[in-house]
Design a protein around this motif. Structure first.
Motif, short mmCIF file in Angstrom:
data_model
loop_
_atom_site.label_atom_id
_atom_site.label_comp_id
_atom_site.label_asym_id
_atom_site.label_seq_id
_atom_site.Cartn_x
_atom_site.Cartn_y
_atom_site.Cartn_z
N ASP A 1 -32.85 -37.94 15.77
CA ASP A 1 -32.91 -37.07 14.61
C ASP A 1 -32.15 -35.76 14.82
O ASP A 1 -32.23 -34.86 13.99
N ARG A 2 -31.37 -35.68 15.90
CA ARG A 2 -30.65 -34.44 16.20
C ARG A 2 -29.15 -34.59 16.23
O ARG A 2 -28.44 -33.60 16.06
N GLY A 3 -28.63 -35.79 16.49
CA GLY A 3 -27.20 -35.90 16.66
C GLY A 3 -26.65 -37.29 16.42
O GLY A 3 -27.38 -38.23 16.07
N THR A 4 -25.33 -37.40 16.66
CA THR A 4 -24.59 -38.62 16.38
C THR A 4 -23.69 -38.97 17.56
O THR A 4 -23.05 -38.10 18.15
N PHE A 5 -23.64 -40.27 17.86
CA PHE A 5 -22.68 -40.78 18.83
C PHE A 5 -21.46 -41.27 18.07
O PHE A 5 -21.57 -41.91 17.03
N PHE A 6 -20.27 -40.98 18.61
CA PHE A 6 -19.05 -41.40 17.93
C PHE A 6 -18.03 -41.88 18.96
O PHE A 6 -18.04 -41.47 20.12
N VAL A 7 -17.15 -42.77 18.52
CA VAL A 7 -16.07 -43.27 19.35
C VAL A 7 -14.83 -43.42 18.47
O VAL A 7 -14.91 -43.93 17.35
N ARG B 1 -11.48 -41.55 22.47
CA ARG B 1 -12.42 -40.43 22.53
C ARG B 1 -13.81 -40.96 22.20
O ARG B 1 -13.98 -41.72 21.24
N ALA B 2 -14.79 -40.56 22.97
CA ALA B 2 -16.18 -40.96 22.73
C ALA B 2 -17.08 -39.80 23.09
O ALA B 2 -16.83 -39.11 24.09
N GLY B 3 -18.12 -39.60 22.29
CA GLY B 3 -18.98 -38.46 22.59
C GLY B 3 -20.21 -38.38 21.72
O GLY B 3 -20.54 -39.31 20.95
N VAL C 1 -17.65 -34.64 24.81
CA VAL C 1 -16.65 -35.65 24.52
C VAL C 1 -16.01 -36.14 25.83
O VAL C 1 -15.59 -35.33 26.65
N PHE C 2 -15.97 -37.45 26.00
CA PHE C 2 -15.20 -38.07 27.07
C PHE C 2 -13.92 -38.63 26.44
O PHE C 2 -13.98 -39.28 25.39
N TRP C 3 -12.78 -38.37 27.07
CA TRP C 3 -11.52 -38.78 26.48
C TRP C 3 -10.61 -39.42 27.52
O TRP C 3 -10.73 -39.16 28.73
N ALA C 4 -9.73 -40.26 27.01
CA ALA C 4 -8.73 -40.91 27.85
C ALA C 4 -7.43 -40.99 27.06
O ALA C 4 -7.42 -41.50 25.93
N GLY D 1 -10.79 -37.30 31.01
CA GLY D 1 -11.45 -36.02 31.13
C GLY D 1 -12.69 -35.91 30.26
O GLY D 1 -13.08 -36.85 29.55
N MET D 2 -13.31 -34.73 30.28
CA MET D 2 -14.51 -34.47 29.51
C MET D 2 -14.47 -33.05 29.00
O MET D 2 -14.07 -32.14 29.72
N ASN D 3 -14.88 -32.85 27.76
CA ASN D 3 -15.00 -31.53 27.15
C ASN D 3 -16.43 -31.29 26.72
O ASN D 3 -17.06 -32.18 26.14
N VAL D 4 -16.92 -30.12 27.00
CA VAL D 4 -18.25 -29.69 26.53
C VAL D 4 -18.07 -28.46 25.68
O VAL D 4 -17.47 -27.47 26.12
N THR D 5 -18.55 -28.49 24.44
CA THR D 5 -18.35 -27.40 23.49
C THR D 5 -19.70 -26.89 23.01
O THR D 5 -20.58 -27.67 22.63
N ALA D 6 -19.84 -25.56 23.02
CA ALA D 6 -21.03 -24.90 22.47
C ALA D 6 -20.57 -23.83 21.49
O ALA D 6 -19.69 -23.02 21.83
#
Length: 493
Positions: free
Chosen positions: A387-393, A437-439, A450-453, A486-491
């Motif tokens: 109930d807080r978020g979404t997974f996407f690819v 991209r998946a995250g 986000v994990f990306w290639a 790689g991986m990105n973390v965004t706040a």
């Protein structure tokens, strides 16, 4: 081996284009766009909005690469760049919340740069590659260096105005006038280990580029302008069309020849006129968004370069033209799937005749690094996981057709130095790259991981070829990026 370039302290002003959802595959990006200023206030109100922008930058770096294709290296080059910049803009904006919006401003820009190019060779190996003859008397280690200098000072006056003639039709105009002062310098230093000339530009004990006997310097002034006209018409609430005509420029150039007596090489201002017509909108209750645009641009005094017996000389390429179109499409299939795609076609080449009716050296050649076809396809799958978020690819695939690495497409200048090097070989054939991209992101989009290639399948391809080795008839190649993960973390706060 990277091609050392003269520090370009000239600012480049490109035509103004209306913003679209997909960037165009331009062959050359020449100038900074002049965009209409928009109010920061959510509700328009009558005002004069003065703004002051100050930017101070300092850049320093170095790079160098070595190609060991033989047990003993033949050629090694480096590049040491030092640059300082200072810029300031002042703008007044007017927005009364009615039909008229406008802005007027002034700015100044200063830059000073230097580029030192050390070159090292094993002359026994290099001469053997060039002539097929082995001379054991030549040194196995030889070094010389040269430095390019550049300083630029320019002032600008600019403005734009937009007026809503009717509730559906808006027209606009913009103009930027620039006054510039350029100082260019070149100095080649005598080597500590004198040897025989290898290039025609050698002499005075230097094998590659003769010593200048001190700093050569010249100063020049130029005044130029860029600007454009545009119109936007709202056909319906979901569809609109636009048209524009604009002028861009690249300032005149003055450099020194690397061959004695080090004559000045002066190029006229390069000018581009761009014409564009587009349509964009939404369909199916805004579930589908599209955009399509056709364009044409004309160059005069296209600035390029030629290599003759190892010496690179800036050259006026004359007239050139490009035309094409681009299309983008994005559609929401359901709550979990969105598809997107883009296609671009660009036909850009040098004209057969110059402005005086004389045949051009690059007649019929395509601009370097300009693919005729580009295509992007992809999809985004998304699923709520709590109930807080979404997974996407998001998997995507991008394709570029064949492109050349020199304005001289058949690389005849290189083959003239080395007949064993085949014609039409400094190019990259068509290739495609797969990205992923998946995250996870929260519904309020404050947090995202986000994990990306990129280049997921580790495709081999080239992004450039020729470089310093091409001066000697042995081009080198620059490989495109391999698989990167790689991986990105965004706040967001």
């Amino acid at each position: 081996l990277q091609e050392p370039r003269h520090p370009d302290v000239r600012r480049r002003h490109r035509p103004v284009h209306r913003r679209r959802s997909q960037p165009r595959p331009r062959p050359r990006h020449r100038t900074r766009p002049l965009r209409p200023h928009r109010s920061r206030h959510p509700h328009p109100r009558r005002k004069l909005d003065p703004r002051l922008h100050l930017r101070l930058a300092r850049h320093q770096g170095q790079r160098g690469t070595r190609r060991r294709r033989l047990p003993q290296f033949a050629l090694e080059a480096g590049e040491y760049v030092h640059a300082r910049q200072l810029s300031q803009d002042f703008r007044l904006s007017y927005d009364a919340g009615d039909r008229l919006t406008a802005s007027l401003g002034a700015g100044a820009f200063w830059q000073k740069a230097s580029q030192r190019i050390p070159t090292r060779t094993n002359q026994q190996t290099l001469v053997f590659l060039l002539t097929g003859a082995f001379n054991p008397l030549l040194p196995t280690f030889y070094e010389e260096s040269s430095t390019n200098y550049g300083e630029s000072l320019s002032t600008d006056l600019f403005g734009d105005v937009n007026y809503k003639l009717t509730p559906r039709l808006t027209v606009g105009a913009n103009l930027r006038v620039t006054r510039e002062k350029f100082t260019s310098g070149y100095e080649s230093f005598p080597t500590a280990t004198p040897s025989v000339p290898i290039l025609p530009s050698g002499g005075g004990g230097n094998s590659l580029f003769a010593p200048t006997g001190g700093l050569l310097e010249t100063t020049d002034y130029a005044t130029g302008w860029v600007g454009g006209l545009n119109a936007n018409y709202e056909l319906t609430k979901q569809h609109s069309t636009y048209a524009s005509i604009s002028r861009g420029r690249r300032p005149p150039s003055t450099t020194f020849s690397q061959t004695p007596p080090f004559a000045l090489n002066e190029l006229e201002e390069e000018v581009i006129w761009n014409y564009e017509l587009g349509l964009k909108g939404t369909l199916a209750n805004r579930r589908i968004a599209y955009g399509i645009a056709a364009f044409l641009y004309d160059y005069t005094h296209f600035q390029t370069q030629q290599t003759n017996l190892g010496v690179v000389t800036p050259t006026d390429g004359g007239r050139a033209r490009g035309q094409g179109f681009e299309a983008t499409l994005q559609g929401v299939v359901n709550d979990h799937l969105m598809l997107f795609g883009a296609y671009g076609f660009t036909d850009a080449e040098f004209a057969a005749l110059d402005e005086d009716g004389n045949p051009q050296a690059h007649a019929g050649d395509t601009f370097r690094l300009t693919a005729r076809h580009t295509l992007t396809l992809g999809a985004t799958l998304s699923f709520p996981v709590d109930d807080r978020g979404t997974f996407f690819v998001t998997p995507s695939w991008e394709y570029k057709s064949e492109q050349f690495f020199n304005d001289d497409n058949d690389n005849s200048q290189v083959t003239a130095l080395n007949p064993a090097f085949p014609l039409n070989s400094l190019r990259q054939g068509g290739f495609g790259l797969v990205h992923l991209r998946a995250g996870y992101r929260t519904f309020d989009e404050r947090w995202e991981v986000v994990f990306w290639a990129r280049n997921l399948l580790d495709k081999d391809y080239l992004i450039d070829a020729g470089n310093v080795g091409a001066r000697f008839g042995f081009p080198t190649a620059n490989r495109g990026a391999p698989r990167m993960i790689g991986m990105n973390v965004t706040a967001r706060f």
